[in-house]
Design a protein around this motif. Sequence first.
Motif, PDB file in Angstrom:
ATOM      1  N   ASP A 156       0.766  -1.214  -0.035  1.00 34.29           N
ATOM      2  CA  ASP A 156       0.102  -0.003   0.094  1.00 34.29           C
ATOM      3  C   ASP A 156       0.932   1.234   0.059  1.00 34.29           C
ATOM      4  O   ASP A 156       0.813   2.192  -0.763  1.00 34.29           O
ATOM      5  N   SER A 157       1.650   1.301   0.994  1.00 34.89           N
ATOM      6  CA  SER A 157       2.888   2.448   1.051  1.00 34.89           C
ATOM      7  C   SER A 157       3.827   1.981   1.562  1.00 34.89           C
ATOM      8  O   SER A 157       3.701   1.381   2.677  1.00 34.89           O
ATOM      9  N   THR A 158       5.130   2.397   1.261  1.00 27.46           N
ATOM     10  CA  THR A 158       6.393   1.862   2.003  1.00 27.46           C
ATOM     11  C   THR A 158       6.400   2.780   3.376  1.00 27.46           C
ATOM     12  O   THR A 158       6.986   1.961   4.351  1.00 27.46           O
ATOM     13  N   ARG A 198       5.886  -0.911  -6.631  1.00 30.56           N
ATOM     14  CA  ARG A 198       4.563  -0.287  -6.935  1.00 30.56           C
ATOM     15  C   ARG A 198       4.001   0.049  -5.496  1.00 30.56           C
ATOM     16  O   ARG A 198       4.170  -0.847  -4.448  1.00 30.56           O
ATOM     17  N   GLN A 199       3.209   0.986  -5.454  1.00 26.61           N
ATOM     18  CA  GLN A 199       2.395   1.627  -4.075  1.00 26.61           C
ATOM     19  C   GLN A 199       0.851   1.364  -4.736  1.00 26.61           C
ATOM     20  O   GLN A 199       0.423   1.958  -5.686  1.00 26.61           O
ATOM     21  N   LEU A 200       0.084   0.822  -3.718  1.00 25.67           N
ATOM     22  CA  LEU A 200      -1.474   0.730  -4.257  1.00 25.67           C
ATOM     23  C   LEU A 200      -1.915   1.975  -3.571  1.00 25.67           C
ATOM     24  O   LEU A 200      -3.114   2.512  -3.947  1.00 25.67           O
ATOM     25  N   LYS A 201      -1.435   2.404  -2.453  1.00 20.46           N
ATOM     26  CA  LYS A 201      -2.327   3.576  -1.695  1.00 20.46           C
ATOM     27  C   LYS A 201      -1.032   4.558  -1.213  1.00 20.46           C
ATOM     28  O   LYS A 201      -0.899   5.003  -0.064  1.00 20.46           O
ATOM     29  N   GLY A 202      -0.163   4.952  -2.559  1.00 19.83           N
ATOM     30  CA  GLY A 202       0.904   5.818  -2.106  1.00 19.83           C
ATOM     31  C   GLY A 202       0.376   7.181  -1.732  1.00 19.83           C
ATOM     32  O   GLY A 202      -0.543   7.545  -2.371  1.00 19.83           O
ATOM     33  N   ARG A 203       1.047   7.861  -0.847  1.00 18.88           N
ATOM     34  CA  ARG A 203       0.306   8.880  -0.316  1.00 18.88           C
ATOM     35  C   ARG A 203       1.467  10.136  -0.288  1.00 18.88           C
ATOM     36  O   ARG A 203       2.570   9.841  -0.209  1.00 18.88           O
ATOM     37  N   GLY A 204       0.654  11.502  -0.466  1.00 14.00           N
ATOM     38  CA  GLY A 204       1.556  12.669  -0.430  1.00 14.00           C
ATOM     39  C   GLY A 204       1.404  13.477   0.835  1.00 14.00           C
ATOM     40  O   GLY A 204       0.586  13.131   1.710  1.00 14.00           O
ATOM     41  N   ARG A 205       1.919  14.627   0.995  1.00 18.22           N
ATOM     42  CA  ARG A 205       1.458  15.719   1.725  1.00 18.22           C
ATOM     43  C   ARG A 205       0.168  16.133   1.487  1.00 18.22           C
ATOM     44  O   ARG A 205      -0.325  15.984   0.574  1.00 18.22           O
ATOM     45  N   LEU A 206      -0.240  16.652   2.754  1.00 15.23           N
ATOM     46  CA  LEU A 206      -1.679  17.369   2.863  1.00 15.23           C
ATOM     47  C   LEU A 206      -2.831  16.318   2.367  1.00 15.23           C
ATOM     48  O   LEU A 206      -3.846  16.925   1.564  1.00 15.23           O
ATOM     49  N   LYS A 218      -2.721  11.862  -2.911  1.00 18.41           N
ATOM     50  CA  LYS A 218      -2.349  10.602  -3.539  1.00 18.41           C
ATOM     51  C   LYS A 218      -0.954  10.782  -4.001  1.00 18.41           C
ATOM     52  O   LYS A 218      -0.606  11.803  -4.778  1.00 18.41           O
ATOM     53  N   TRP A 219       0.102   9.819  -4.112  1.00 24.75           N
ATOM     54  CA  TRP A 219       1.108   9.766  -4.862  1.00 24.75           C
ATOM     55  C   TRP A 219       1.242   8.717  -5.992  1.00 24.75           C
ATOM     56  O   TRP A 219       0.828   7.477  -5.627  1.00 24.75           O
ATOM     57  N   PHE A 220       1.140   9.012  -7.150  1.00 23.37           N
ATOM     58  CA  PHE A 220       1.087   8.209  -8.308  1.00 23.37           C
ATOM     59  C   PHE A 220       2.426   7.228  -8.256  1.00 23.37           C
ATOM     60  O   PHE A 220       3.371   7.743  -8.356  1.00 23.37           O
ATOM     61  N   TYR A 225      10.152   4.316  -4.949  1.00 25.45           N
ATOM     62  CA  TYR A 225       9.215   4.976  -3.947  1.00 25.45           C
ATOM     63  C   TYR A 225       9.963   3.954  -2.758  1.00 25.45           C
ATOM     64  O   TYR A 225      10.114   2.949  -2.575  1.00 25.45           O
ATOM     65  N   MET A 226      10.648   4.951  -1.741  1.00 28.95           N
ATOM     66  CA  MET A 226      11.286   4.418  -0.586  1.00 28.95           C
ATOM     67  C   MET A 226      11.217   5.263   0.781  1.00 28.95           C
ATOM     68  O   MET A 226      10.751   6.394   0.459  1.00 28.95           O
ATOM     69  N   SER A 227      11.063   4.365   1.757  1.00 25.00           N
ATOM     70  CA  SER A 227      11.057   4.871   3.123  1.00 25.00           C
ATOM     71  C   SER A 227      12.400   4.771   3.782  1.00 25.00           C
ATOM     72  O   SER A 227      12.555   3.352   4.022  1.00 25.00           O
ATOM     73  N   LYS A 236       8.405  22.130 -12.795  1.00 24.44           N
ATOM     74  CA  LYS A 236       7.347  20.898 -12.611  1.00 24.44           C
ATOM     75  C   LYS A 236       7.919  20.102 -11.308  1.00 24.44           C
ATOM     76  O   LYS A 236       9.152  20.007 -11.122  1.00 24.44           O
ATOM     77  N   LYS A 237       7.132  19.366 -10.734  1.00 28.26           N
ATOM     78  CA  LYS A 237       7.406  18.343  -9.552  1.00 28.26           C
ATOM     79  C   LYS A 237       8.028  16.933 -10.174  1.00 28.26           C
ATOM     80  O   LYS A 237       7.432  16.275 -10.748  1.00 28.26           O
ATOM     81  N   LEU A 238       9.231  16.843  -9.635  1.00 30.65           N
ATOM     82  CA  LEU A 238      10.005  15.644  -9.872  1.00 30.65           C
ATOM     83  C   LEU A 238       9.823  14.710  -8.859  1.00 30.65           C
ATOM     84  O   LEU A 238       9.759  13.428  -9.102  1.00 30.65           O
ATOM     85  N   ILE A 293       8.685  14.700  -0.585  1.00 32.64           N
ATOM     86  CA  ILE A 293       9.072  13.871   0.645  1.00 32.64           C
ATOM     87  C   ILE A 293       7.894  13.894   1.595  1.00 32.64           C
ATOM     88  O   ILE A 293       7.415  15.107   1.739  1.00 32.64           O
ATOM     89  N   LEU A 294       7.514  12.868   2.114  1.00 30.93           N
ATOM     90  CA  LEU A 294       6.535  12.836   3.314  1.00 30.93           C
ATOM     91  C   LEU A 294       7.245  12.208   4.501  1.00 30.93           C
ATOM     92  O   LEU A 294       7.545  11.203   4.432  1.00 30.93           O
ATOM     93  N   SER A 295       7.281  13.085   5.342  1.00 34.18           N
ATOM     94  CA  SER A 295       7.995  12.680   6.725  1.00 34.18           C
ATOM     95  C   SER A 295       6.846  12.253   7.507  1.00 34.18           C
ATOM     96  O   SER A 295       6.040  13.252   8.048  1.00 34.18           O
ATOM     97  N   ILE A 312      10.988   8.605   6.779  1.00 35.12           N
ATOM     98  CA  ILE A 312      11.337   9.797   5.366  1.00 35.12           C
ATOM     99  C   ILE A 312      10.817   9.167   4.281  1.00 35.12           C
ATOM    100  O   ILE A 312      11.704   8.109   3.785  1.00 35.12           O
ATOM    101  N   GLY A 313       9.769   9.311   3.903  1.00 41.98           N
ATOM    102  CA  GLY A 313       9.106   8.837   2.499  1.00 41.98           C
ATOM    103  C   GLY A 313       9.475   9.496   1.127  1.00 41.98           C
ATOM    104  O   GLY A 313       9.277  10.890   1.195  1.00 41.98           O
ATOM    105  N   VAL A 314      10.358   9.093   0.357  1.00 41.76           N
ATOM    106  CA  VAL A 314      10.659   9.654  -1.001  1.00 41.76           C
ATOM    107  C   VAL A 314      10.118   9.137  -2.247  1.00 41.76           C
ATOM    108  O   VAL A 314      10.154   7.755  -2.304  1.00 41.76           O
ATOM    109  N   GLY A 315       9.294   9.660  -2.905  1.00 44.37           N
ATOM    110  CA  GLY A 315       8.851   9.323  -4.067  1.00 44.37           C
ATOM    111  C   GLY A 315       9.554  10.268  -5.294  1.00 44.37           C
ATOM    112  O   GLY A 315       9.547  11.507  -5.228  1.00 44.37           O
TER     113      GLY A 315
END
Length: 271
Positions: A37-39, A61-69, A72-74, A82-84, A132-134, A137-139, A153-156
């Motif tokens: 779902d999410s690392t 692959r993440q099935l429910k990758g998430r971003g800040r606020l 969703k994270w594609f 996708y690493m944590s 554009k966003k490359l 990071i989701l801490s 520290i989640g890095v996509g």
Amino acid sequence: MTDTTDLSIKSIEAIGQFFKIRKAKIAQNIFFISETDSTNDIASAYAQSGCPEGTVIIADRQLKGRGRLGRKWFSPPGKNIYMSIVLRPEVPPQHSTIITIMASVAVAIAAMQISRINARIKWPNDIMVSGKKLAGILSEIRIENNKILYVVIGVGININTAPDEMPDEIKKTSTSLYMETAETINRASAAMFILEEMNKWYNQLNNSGNAPIIRRWTKLSTTIGKTIRVASGAHVFEGTAEAIDNDGFLLMRLIDGSLKKISSGDVTVIQ
Ligand code: BTN
């Protein structure tokens, strides 16, 4: 043709071996998962059950990758990273923003080593190329008894996604290394560059404190000196981004002349 040195259990084990030999703080323990779902969830569960600092989870692959606020994270398979990373910094919780700032410096510099691009940081930690966003990071932090138990520290980072593979809602605002350079990148070697820089800047933080990171972040920033709009909670502020303070909070000069310190939010650069 399949690139056999791309993300796989084997290539990830080799990365762990490399960091073990160097007795590095980060990535001696590294796990590859083809799908989750999410690392960040796996890393939090490992951290909670006492895994060593520096443990890394990478997924194809993440099935429910998430971003800040709450975004969703594609996270499609076979394309991106996708690493944590689990950290246990000796920093009081109220000063923990510096960890995310540190990670954004590491990812921006690594991106420039992986490809010939000009990566910049939008406060607090969006990695941008040509506006554009490359990468993002989701801490996520766990505090107990006013002490940090761990930070994940989640890095996509968008690596090999082609323009026609980007979902419509992020097509205009996101990019990938492939879209910038027309070159396919080996993700295992890209992960290696990111972890190498993460090690370097985390050691820098532990040995020399916040100042070198704040200086480097400021040099890489697209935000400082610009007229910006910040959505922070229920409020929207407009003014000039003057600096980040020693913790990484944004110092903004509002139109009425007052200085506002922002701890979290979404920045739009107006000019
Ligand atoms: C953002 O810019 O909004 C942050 C995006 C963070 C995405 C990464 S991908 C690995 C880790 N797992 C998640 O679910 N999110 C982070």
